[in-house]
Design a protein around this motif. Structure first.
Motif, PDB file in Angstrom:
ATOM      1  N   ARG A 146      19.596  24.832 -59.732  1.00 41.06           N
ATOM      2  CA  ARG A 146      20.272  24.521 -58.462  1.00 41.06           C
ATOM      3  C   ARG A 146      19.531  25.142 -57.281  1.00 41.06           C
ATOM      4  N   VAL A 147      19.002  26.352 -57.472  1.00 42.28           N
ATOM      5  CA  VAL A 147      18.294  27.028 -56.377  1.00 42.28           C
ATOM      6  C   VAL A 147      17.043  26.250 -55.970  1.00 42.28           C
ATOM      7  N   ARG A 148      16.408  25.586 -56.924  1.00 43.16           N
ATOM      8  CA  ARG A 148      15.108  24.935 -56.688  1.00 43.16           C
ATOM      9  C   ARG A 148      15.200  23.431 -56.419  1.00 43.16           C
ATOM     10  N   THR A 149      16.418  22.872 -56.383  1.00 43.85           N
ATOM     11  CA  THR A 149      16.564  21.427 -56.166  1.00 43.85           C
ATOM     12  C   THR A 149      17.653  21.138 -55.140  1.00 43.85           C
ATOM     13  N   GLN A 150      17.704  19.868 -54.717  1.00 41.02           N
ATOM     14  CA  GLN A 150      18.734  19.402 -53.789  1.00 41.02           C
ATOM     15  C   GLN A 150      19.809  18.656 -54.569  1.00 41.02           C
ATOM     16  N   PRO A 151      21.048  18.640 -54.070  1.00 43.95           N
ATOM     17  CA  PRO A 151      22.086  17.830 -54.739  1.00 43.95           C
ATOM     18  C   PRO A 151      21.633  16.377 -54.824  1.00 43.95           C
ATOM     19  N   PRO A 152      21.667  15.767 -56.006  1.00 41.87           N
ATOM     20  CA  PRO A 152      21.182  14.390 -56.152  1.00 41.87           C
ATOM     21  C   PRO A 152      22.035  13.392 -55.371  1.00 41.87           C
ATOM     22  N   ARG A 184      24.078  13.946 -66.308  1.00 36.12           N
ATOM     23  CA  ARG A 184      23.385  13.050 -65.374  1.00 36.12           C
ATOM     24  C   ARG A 184      22.820  13.843 -64.197  1.00 36.12           C
ATOM     25  N   GLU A 185      23.618  14.775 -63.662  1.00 30.07           N
ATOM     26  CA  GLU A 185      23.138  15.606 -62.555  1.00 30.07           C
ATOM     27  C   GLU A 185      21.972  16.492 -63.014  1.00 30.07           C
ATOM     28  N   GLU A 228      19.986   8.445 -56.884  1.00 24.93           N
ATOM     29  CA  GLU A 228      19.269   9.254 -57.877  1.00 24.93           C
ATOM     30  C   GLU A 228      20.080   9.383 -59.164  1.00 24.93           C
ATOM     31  N   LEU A 229      21.394   9.444 -59.007  1.00 23.47           N
ATOM     32  CA  LEU A 229      22.261   9.599 -60.176  1.00 23.47           C
ATOM     33  C   LEU A 229      22.462   8.286 -60.921  1.00 23.47           C
ATOM     34  N   TYR A 230      22.504   7.168 -60.190  1.00 23.71           N
ATOM     35  CA  TYR A 230      22.794   5.874 -60.818  1.00 23.71           C
ATOM     36  C   TYR A 230      21.721   4.843 -60.448  1.00 23.71           C
ATOM     37  N   PRO A 231      20.504   5.045 -60.896  1.00 26.21           N
ATOM     38  CA  PRO A 231      19.447   4.056 -60.639  1.00 26.21           C
ATOM     39  C   PRO A 231      19.683   2.814 -61.482  1.00 26.21           C
ATOM     40  N   PRO A 232      19.022   1.702 -61.135  1.00 23.62           N
ATOM     41  CA  PRO A 232      19.285   0.446 -61.846  1.00 23.62           C
ATOM     42  C   PRO A 232      18.756   0.409 -63.275  1.00 23.62           C
TER      43      PRO A 232
END
Length: 294
Positions: free
Chosen positions: A151-157, A99-100, A161-165
């Motif tokens: 990980r270097v190119r993104t932000q922690p979700p 998911r991440e 963002e992890l659990y959208p509807p």
């Protein structure tokens, strides 16, 4: 008397000369024959005639194999093979880490769905696209190097963002959905949003009719509800049916749940999440606005 003796002597002398000649001829013949026999013995060496000479070697005898050349090139050693990086996450996995991964790929616009936690073909294609962009081996599986670069190119979700509807991002609402209680349905994003005063309360994936039985677009109102409805035309179950235009309704579809977007409805709005449609069914009343737009 003398004449007789003289004639006898002459006969004896003639006989002697003839005998001497015969002996001389015989001796000459003997010497010639002896030389010929001697020549035969010398030429053959075995006492046999020249017609019995030893046969020549047969041409069909195998030739003596040539000795291997000491200057022949040595065989080349096999090229070293590089094993593919060991995957950390791979197709078929289902977890929070997947998911991440999906949420981070979505931040970079490689993943156009909402995270589900399942590593399927869409996730594999997104990972391959990211690996191609970064010059990494395009395996479709997430190895340690791929995860580190991500990980270097993104932000922690975030949790949203992890659990959208829904599995698909909800489209921007139509202006007609911003006031009151509205079932806001987008054909562009294939989503239904239950909105109250401009805020999304819940959302779910939907599908529509085919080109031969299209779902109508526009603003409607719920005419009636039927919890255990069965189609009178197609004789198929339509649980949690909420009719909004003639025979077209919003309802749960087991076919949509099983086959996804490979199928289509006969004009209705199909929902594949049974729990969500059941909760919506309890909140909706006759007269509730329904907006269907692109």
């Amino acid at each position: 008397m003398r004449r007789r003796r003289h004639r006898r002597d002459r006969r004896h002398s003639s006989t002697f000369r003839a005998l001497a000649g015969t002996l001389a001829l015989t001796a000459a013949l003997s010497v010639t024959t002896g030389c010929k026999e001697m020549r035969i013995r010398v030429e053959d060496g075995s006492g046999k005639g020249a017609g019995h000479a030893a046969p020549a070697p047969s041409a069909s005898l195998p030739a003596t194999p040539a000795a291997p050349s000491s200057h022949a090139p040595a065989p080349k050693p096999p090229k070293p093979t590089h094993a593919a990086p060991k995957p950390v996450l791979a197709p078929g996995d289902r977890s929070g880490r997947v998911r991440e991964l999906q949420a981070r790929l979505r931040q970079l616009k490689h993943f156009d769905r909402n995270p589900t936690g399942y590593y399927g073909s869409v996730t594999a294609a997104a990972v391959t696209a990211f690996q191609r962009a970064q010059g990494l081996p395009r395996t479709g599986s997430a190895d340690a190097a791929t995860l580190s670069a991500l990980r270097v190119r993104t932000q922690p979700p975030t949790r949203d963002e992890l659990y959208p509807p829904t599995t698909r991002p909800v489209a921007a609402p139509d202006p007609r959905c911003l006031t009151g209680r509205v079932i806001c349905i987008s054909k562009k994003s294939d989503t239904l949003a239950w909105m109250v005063d401009g805020k999304v309360v819940s959302a779910m994936d939907v599908r529509f009719g085919s080109q031969y039985t299209p779902t109508r677009e526009g603003a409607f109102g719920i005419t009636f509800k039927s919890r255990h409805h069965v189609s009178t035309i197609y004789d198929t179950p339509m649980p949690y049916a909420m009719f909004f235009s003639g025979g077209q309704a919003i309802h749960y579809s087991s076919d949509f749940a099983a086959r996804g977007y490979s199928g289509a409805s006969h004009g209705c709005v199909n929902v594949r999440d049974k729990k969500k449609i059941a909760a919506l069914f309890q909140q909706v009343k006759p007269g509730t606005k329904v907006v269907i737009y692109r």
